[in-house]
Design an enzyme around this catalytic site. Structure first.
Site, PDB file in Angstrom:
ATOM      1  N   GLU A 117     -17.520   1.227  20.672  1.00 56.07           N
ATOM      2  CA  GLU A 117     -17.974   0.116  19.821  1.00 56.07           C
ATOM      3  C   GLU A 117     -17.883  -1.192  20.597  1.00 56.07           C
ATOM      4  OE1 GLU A 117     -15.796   0.315  16.112  1.00 56.07           O
ATOM      5  OE2 GLU A 117     -16.873   2.092  15.470  1.00 56.07           O
ATOM      6  N   HIS A 245     -20.266  -8.635   9.968  1.00 57.55           N
ATOM      7  CA  HIS A 245     -20.746  -7.447  10.687  1.00 57.55           C
ATOM      8  C   HIS A 245     -22.228  -7.657  10.961  1.00 57.55           C
ATOM      9  CE1 HIS A 245     -21.592  -3.369  11.881  1.00 57.55           C
ATOM     10  NE2 HIS A 245     -20.315  -3.079  11.806  1.00 57.55           N
ATOM     11  N   ARG A 291     -18.508  -8.698  18.170  1.00 54.58           N
ATOM     12  CA  ARG A 291     -19.295  -8.894  16.947  1.00 54.58           C
ATOM     13  C   ARG A 291     -19.733 -10.323  16.682  1.00 54.58           C
ATOM     14  NH1 ARG A 291     -16.345  -4.988  12.766  1.00 54.58           N
ATOM     15  NH2 ARG A 291     -17.003  -3.182  13.947  1.00 54.58           N
ATOM     16  N   HIS A 352     -17.648  -9.176   6.426  1.00 53.81           N
ATOM     17  CA  HIS A 352     -17.129  -7.819   6.624  1.00 53.81           C
ATOM     18  C   HIS A 352     -15.610  -7.731   6.605  1.00 53.81           C
ATOM     19  CE1 HIS A 352     -17.198  -3.735   8.166  1.00 53.81           C
ATOM     20  NE2 HIS A 352     -16.505  -4.080   9.238  1.00 53.81           N
ATOM     21  N   ARG A 387     -11.434  -9.858  15.371  1.00 57.26           N
ATOM     22  CA  ARG A 387     -10.888  -8.491  15.430  1.00 57.26           C
ATOM     23  C   ARG A 387     -11.750  -7.607  16.319  1.00 57.26           C
ATOM     24  NH1 ARG A 387     -11.971  -3.613  12.105  1.00 57.26           N
ATOM     25  NH2 ARG A 387     -13.717  -4.850  11.358  1.00 57.26           N
TER      26      ARG A 387
HETATM   27  P1  FAD Z   1      -8.399  -1.451   1.254  1.00 61.18           P
HETATM   28  O1  FAD Z   1      -8.763  -0.161   1.857  1.00 61.18           O
HETATM   29  O2  FAD Z   1      -9.490  -2.385   0.954  1.00 61.18           O
HETATM   30  O3  FAD Z   1      -7.609  -1.150  -0.099  1.00 61.18           O
HETATM   31  C1  FAD Z   1      -7.272  -2.207  -0.964  1.00 61.18           C
HETATM   32  C2  FAD Z   1      -6.852  -1.614  -2.288  1.00 61.18           C
HETATM   33  O4  FAD Z   1      -6.297  -2.623  -3.115  1.00 61.18           O
HETATM   34  C3  FAD Z   1      -7.998  -1.028  -3.082  1.00 61.18           C
HETATM   35  O5  FAD Z   1      -7.538   0.176  -3.645  1.00 61.18           O
HETATM   36  C4  FAD Z   1      -8.250  -2.043  -4.192  1.00 61.18           C
HETATM   37  O6  FAD Z   1      -8.788  -1.511  -5.351  1.00 61.18           O
HETATM   38  C5  FAD Z   1      -6.823  -2.515  -4.424  1.00 61.18           C
HETATM   39  N1  FAD Z   1      -6.694  -3.831  -5.047  1.00 61.18           N
HETATM   40  C6  FAD Z   1      -7.244  -5.004  -4.659  1.00 61.18           C
HETATM   41  N2  FAD Z   1      -6.842  -5.989  -5.475  1.00 61.18           N
HETATM   42  C7  FAD Z   1      -6.028  -5.430  -6.395  1.00 61.18           C
HETATM   43  C8  FAD Z   1      -5.315  -5.924  -7.514  1.00 61.18           C
HETATM   44  N3  FAD Z   1      -5.362  -7.204  -7.885  1.00 61.18           N
HETATM   45  N4  FAD Z   1      -4.589  -5.060  -8.245  1.00 61.18           N
HETATM   46  C9  FAD Z   1      -4.536  -3.748  -7.929  1.00 61.18           C
HETATM   47  N5  FAD Z   1      -5.194  -3.217  -6.881  1.00 61.18           N
HETATM   48  C10 FAD Z   1      -5.928  -4.058  -6.127  1.00 61.18           C
HETATM   49  N6  FAD Z   1     -12.062  -0.740  10.125  1.00 61.18           N
HETATM   50  C11 FAD Z   1     -11.803   0.059  11.171  1.00 61.18           C
HETATM   51  O7  FAD Z   1     -10.741  -0.034  11.799  1.00 61.18           O
HETATM   52  N7  FAD Z   1     -12.723   1.010  11.529  1.00 61.18           N
HETATM   53  C12 FAD Z   1     -13.899   1.177  10.881  1.00 61.18           C
HETATM   54  O8  FAD Z   1     -14.676   2.053  11.221  1.00 61.18           O
HETATM   55  C13 FAD Z   1     -14.187   0.315   9.793  1.00 61.18           C
HETATM   56  N8  FAD Z   1     -15.363   0.417   9.126  1.00 61.18           N
HETATM   57  C14 FAD Z   1     -15.565  -0.349   8.007  1.00 61.18           C
HETATM   58  C15 FAD Z   1     -16.720  -0.184   7.250  1.00 61.18           C
HETATM   59  C16 FAD Z   1     -16.905  -0.892   6.076  1.00 61.18           C
HETATM   60  C17 FAD Z   1     -18.154  -0.711   5.270  1.00 61.18           C
HETATM   61  C18 FAD Z   1     -15.907  -1.802   5.641  1.00 61.18           C
HETATM   62  C19 FAD Z   1     -16.077  -2.579   4.371  1.00 61.18           C
HETATM   63  C20 FAD Z   1     -14.765  -1.996   6.413  1.00 61.18           C
HETATM   64  C21 FAD Z   1     -14.575  -1.280   7.590  1.00 61.18           C
HETATM   65  N9  FAD Z   1     -13.431  -1.440   8.360  1.00 61.18           N
HETATM   66  C22 FAD Z   1     -13.207  -0.625   9.429  1.00 61.18           C
HETATM   67  C23 FAD Z   1     -12.345  -2.296   7.898  1.00 61.18           C
HETATM   68  C24 FAD Z   1     -11.295  -1.404   7.213  1.00 61.18           C
HETATM   69  O9  FAD Z   1     -11.946  -0.421   6.465  1.00 61.18           O
HETATM   70  C25 FAD Z   1     -10.387  -2.192   6.307  1.00 61.18           C
HETATM   71  O10 FAD Z   1      -9.885  -3.317   6.965  1.00 61.18           O
HETATM   72  C26 FAD Z   1      -9.216  -1.321   5.869  1.00 61.18           C
HETATM   73  O11 FAD Z   1      -9.699  -0.139   5.285  1.00 61.18           O
HETATM   74  C27 FAD Z   1      -8.336  -2.079   4.915  1.00 61.18           C
HETATM   75  O12 FAD Z   1      -7.393  -1.200   4.402  1.00 61.18           O
HETATM   76  P2  FAD Z   1      -6.379  -1.729   3.320  1.00 61.18           P
HETATM   77  O13 FAD Z   1      -5.575  -0.557   2.890  1.00 61.18           O
HETATM   78  O14 FAD Z   1      -5.698  -2.926   3.816  1.00 61.18           O
HETATM   79  O15 FAD Z   1      -7.313  -2.232   2.112  1.00 61.18           O
HETATM   80  C1  SIN Z   2     -18.358  -0.015  12.046  1.00 64.77           C
HETATM   81  O1  SIN Z   2     -18.342   1.200  11.942  1.00 64.77           O
HETATM   82  O2  SIN Z   2     -19.273  -0.651  12.575  1.00 64.77           O
HETATM   83  C2  SIN Z   2     -17.228  -0.799  11.475  1.00 64.77           C
HETATM   84  C3  SIN Z   2     -16.102  -0.753  12.403  1.00 64.77           C
HETATM   85  C4  SIN Z   2     -15.097  -1.793  12.060  1.00 64.77           C
HETATM   86  O3  SIN Z   2     -15.305  -2.620  11.176  1.00 64.77           O
HETATM   87  O4  SIN Z   2     -14.057  -1.800  12.725  1.00 64.77           O
END
Ligand code: FAD
Ligand code: SIN
Length: 539
Positions: A117, A245, A291, A352, A387
């Site tokens: 990537e 993104h 990015r 993103h 990032r």
């Molecule tokens: P999240 O996975 O967002 O979980 C947050 C949780 O908190 C959810 O369950 C939500 O419902 C809950 N929540 C929020 N507010 C409240 C509230 N007030 N009360 C109760 N619950 C609440 N990163 C990578 O490293 N590699 C990738 O390939 C990648 N691809 C991505 C693709 C997409 C489309 C997106 C959107 C992001 C991507 N990212 C990627 C970024 C990565 O997915 C996120 O940064 C990571 O998953 C965040 O994890 P988290 O557990 O911190 O939060």
């Molecule tokens: C992607 O698959 O392009 C997202 C990867 C990331 O947000 O780290």
């Protein structure tokens, strides 16, 4: 005074069921009772939509030093080198743990299949085809749901944190550090708000993409944890660094569908509508530049030509390879009428990832006793001003691991929790109409998109600050006088987070990483190593 329901008390309260919250909950269940609160169904999260994968050093030609160098270069002088070192070095162990739990990472005869990537000088992205997040979420949820000491409360929205200063001293305290004792939670089924008391509370609420009109994030990403942490007095840092993104699908019916950077890792190129490639003239790594560079170049081309999107084109690779490597994207595009193997796909940049967040260390510790922050909601210093792709799932895993150890220390230390008053609805009335909420939702997100996007200026930021201040005043008034609803709770949070992003952007008098201000277009060395920190003044 009416007390919290006894079934609503636990050792560890985890807010959020993405990779960060579930990983910590799973580990914390070894020493205590855990409640996981999640605002919709338990799988709904940014994690669920992650495509590319997890960056970790497994390649024969790779090294920890190389991964650290790439992370630091991308972070543009704002990363915490010690944090980068620790997170990168623990990556392989945490990925192996996930695989042992059952995540079906794609393998070859020689080990993990490794994707490439932007910003990475080596192939180092461990993935499960192109649905890595879904595979992780499913595996962790499978474990957590069956665990006798973990209770998952779906459709419960955390409203605000329970603070020692409010419980005992009516909002004032002489203590240097406040203490968090849980959170108030809104139950969508009943409309009730109840306190949940805990020895340790973990903010794992993810990102805030919904602050912007166009985003890759799902609806749950409204920055609630960031807003709750800030309101509770925890410092928040580096919020000006919003990652856009480069390649979100442009289609009237597609809400937030991402085309993974891994496509460019396998050779996909960007073209303007007349078929011209433009990235080779912009950066030596062309489409695999970091990015911020790619998103700005797309934004420039679209504005210069007055065109609504650019094309992402992988038609020069064999259809068999594309279908095998990207089954999820191929299938999703087919539903929108596109064939990824045969035609270029229209794409635009979209909000993103939030690189800043509630200030925390690798153990999740914040400025409040009993409050940890992990995952996207936290700012540990790993990402700096930008990032590196696929470093966020990695950070969430490492911080959840150490956060669980920190939670155990505190659970053993705290003898008893305080009595907490029930939520009071006194003085509030049902809203007369909800149309105003819709209007303000749209207004906040539009202001952020139009004025605080990929390219900023002093004037636009000043204008955005004025507009958001006005909107926030109205929304705060509604919050204090109306019966609460999820819409109002989230609206209050996006308005606050939007305002904090603007304030952070105005404070940084330079351009660096993801923050580009056309009035200060260069890096100012006086800002190197300096985070933008905002903290609410205590009452
Ligand atoms: P999240 O996975 O967002 O979980 C947050 C949780 O908190 C959810 O369950 C939500 O419902 C809950 N929540 C929020 N507010 C409240 C509230 N007030 N009360 C109760 N619950 C609440 N990163 C990578 O490293 N590699 C990738 O390939 C990648 N691809 C991505 C693709 C997409 C489309 C997106 C959107 C992001 C991507 N990212 C990627 C970024 C990565 O997915 C996120 O940064 C990571 O998953 C965040 O994890 P988290 O557990 O911190 O939060
Ligand atoms: C992607 O698959 O392009 C997202 C990867 C990331 O947000 O780290």
């Amino acid at each position: 005074m009416p007390r919290a329901r006894p079934d609503r008390a636990c050792d560890v309260l985890v807010l959020g069921s993405g990779i960060a919250g579930l990983s910590l909950a799973w580990k914390a269940a070894a020493f205590g009772n855990v409640i996981v609160l999640t605002k919709k169904e338990d799988s709904e999260s940014n994690t669920q939509y992650a495509q590319g994968g997890i960056a970790a050093v497994f390649g024969r030609d790779d090294s920890f030093d190389a991964h650290e160098r790439d992370t630091l270069r991308c972070g543009a002088g704002l990363c915490d080198a010690a944090v980068v070192r620790q997170v990168v070095r623990e990556g392989p162990q945490r990925v192996a743990e996930l695989e042992a739990l059952g995540v079906p990472f794609t393998r070859t005869d020689h080990g993990f299949a490794l994707g490439r990537e932007g910003g990475h000088t080596r192939r180092r992205i461990v993935h499960a085809a192109d649905f890595t997040g879904r595979a992780i979420e499913r595996t962790l949820l499978g474990r957590v749901r069956r665990h006798a000491r973990i209770r998952v409360l779906e459709n419960h929205l955390a409203v605000d944190l329970l603070l020692e200063s409010r419980i005992r001293h009516g909002g004032r305290t002489a203590a240097r550090r406040d203490t968090c004792w849980g959170a108030y939670a809104y139950d969508r089924a009943t409309g009730r708000i109840d306190p949940i008391v805990a020895k340790v509370t973990v903010l794992a609420t993810g990102g805030c993409g919904k602050v912007y009109l166009y985003t890759t994030n799902p609806d749950v990403a409204t920055g609630d944890g960031l807003a709750m942490g800030y309101r509770a007095g925890a410092p928040v840092a580096n919020l000006e660094f919003v990652q856009f993104h480069p390649t979100c699908l442009f289609h009237p019916e597609a809400k937030s569908f991402l085309l993974s950077e891994a496509l460019r890792g396998e050779g996909a190129v960007l073209r303007t509508l007349d078929g011209t490639r433009f990235m080779p003239g912009v950066h030596p790594s062309a489409e695999l530049a970091p990015r911020d560079v790619v998103a700005r170049a797309i934004d420039r081309e679209m504005k210069r030509r007055g065109e609504p999107y650019v094309f992402l084109d992988i038609t020069h690779r064999t259809p068999a390879l594309v279908r095998k490597r990207f089954p999820n994207i191929v299938a999703a595009l087919r539903r929108f009428g596109f064939d990824l193997t045969r035609e270029p796909i229209p794409v635009v940049p979209a909000a993103h990832y939030m690189c800043g967040g509630v200030r925390a260390d690798v153990r999740g510790r914040t400025a409040l006793n009993g409050l940890l922050a992990i995952g996207e909601v936290a700012c540990t210093g790993l990402h700096g001003a930008n990032r590196l792709a696929s470093n966020s799932l990695l950070e969430a895993l490492v911080c959840a691991h150490h956060g669980a150890a920190e939670a155990e220390r505190r659970v053993r230390e705290v003898a008893r929790v305080p009595r907490v008053a029930a939520w009071s609805r006194k003085g509030t009335r049902p809203p007369l109409e909800t149309g105003l909420f819709d209007h303000n939702w749209d207004a906040v997100r539009r202001v952020m998109w139009d004025l605080v996007g990929i390219v900023r200026t002093d004037q636009r930021l000043a204008f955005a600050a004025r507009r958001l201040a006005l909107l926030s005043e109205e929304i705060e008034n509604a919050y204090h006088t109306l019966r609460l609803s999820p819409d109002l709770i989230e609206l209050r949070n996006i308005a606050l987070v939007g305002g904090l992003i603007v304030e952070s952007a105005r404070r940084r008098g330079e351009s660096r990483g993801l923050h580009y201000n056309a009035d200060h277009p260069r890096i100012d060395r006086r800002w190197t190593g300096r985070s933008t920190v905002l903290r609410r003044r205590r009452e």
